[in-house]
Design an enzyme around this catalytic site. Structure first.
Site, short mmCIF file in Angstrom:
data_model
loop_
_atom_site.label_atom_id
_atom_site.label_comp_id
_atom_site.label_asym_id
_atom_site.label_seq_id
_atom_site.Cartn_x
_atom_site.Cartn_y
_atom_site.Cartn_z
N CYS A 68 -0.89 26.20 10.56
CA CYS A 68 -1.97 25.31 11.00
C CYS A 68 -2.93 26.14 11.85
O CYS A 68 -3.17 27.30 11.56
CB CYS A 68 -1.40 24.11 11.75
SG CYS A 68 -0.49 24.55 13.24
N ARG A 69 -3.46 25.57 12.93
CA ARG A 69 -4.36 26.34 13.78
C ARG A 69 -3.61 27.14 14.82
O ARG A 69 -3.82 28.33 14.99
CB ARG A 69 -5.37 25.41 14.47
CG ARG A 69 -6.44 26.16 15.27
CD ARG A 69 -7.33 25.24 16.04
NE ARG A 69 -6.60 24.48 17.05
CZ ARG A 69 -6.29 24.94 18.26
NH1 ARG A 69 -6.65 26.14 18.65
NH2 ARG A 69 -5.60 24.18 19.11
#
Length: 104
Positions: A68-69
């Site tokens: 993800c981030r």
């Protein structure tokens, strides 16, 4: 069922050694468009269920590399996929710590 946590380096070697592995980006569409790992499949975390999982990753034994981030959503998403019966889920954190190529 659970998933395994690996480093970005380990994920990169798995991508090279296992061309069938699915690289899964569980961020939102706009984040994906701003930059993602080459070849990554987008499956936003809020949309993960039996149906979307099956369409993104038809085989439960596929090697899936999740990011993800920053590494929070990827952990939740990895557990969700493990709960759906996927057996080879590897979580490698966030794209912000990815030292390799990113495409837009």
């Amino acid at each position: 069922a659970s998933y395994q946590q690996i480093t970005a380096e380990e994920a990169k070697s798995m991508m090279e050694e296992q061309p069938d592995a699915v690289v899964l980006d569980v961020r939102e569409q706009d984040e994906y468009h701003a930059g993602h790992i080459p070849g990554a499949v987008l499956l936003p975390i809020g949309t993960i269920n039996e149906e979307t999982g099956a369409s993104a990753i038809p085989e439960k034994a596929t090697v899936v590399l999740v990011y993800c981030r920053s590494g929070n959503r990827s952990k939740t998403a990895s557990q969700a996929l493990a709960d759906l019966g996927y057996t080879q889920i590897y979580e490698f954190g966030g794209i912000k710590n990815w030292p390799y190529e990113v495409e837009r």
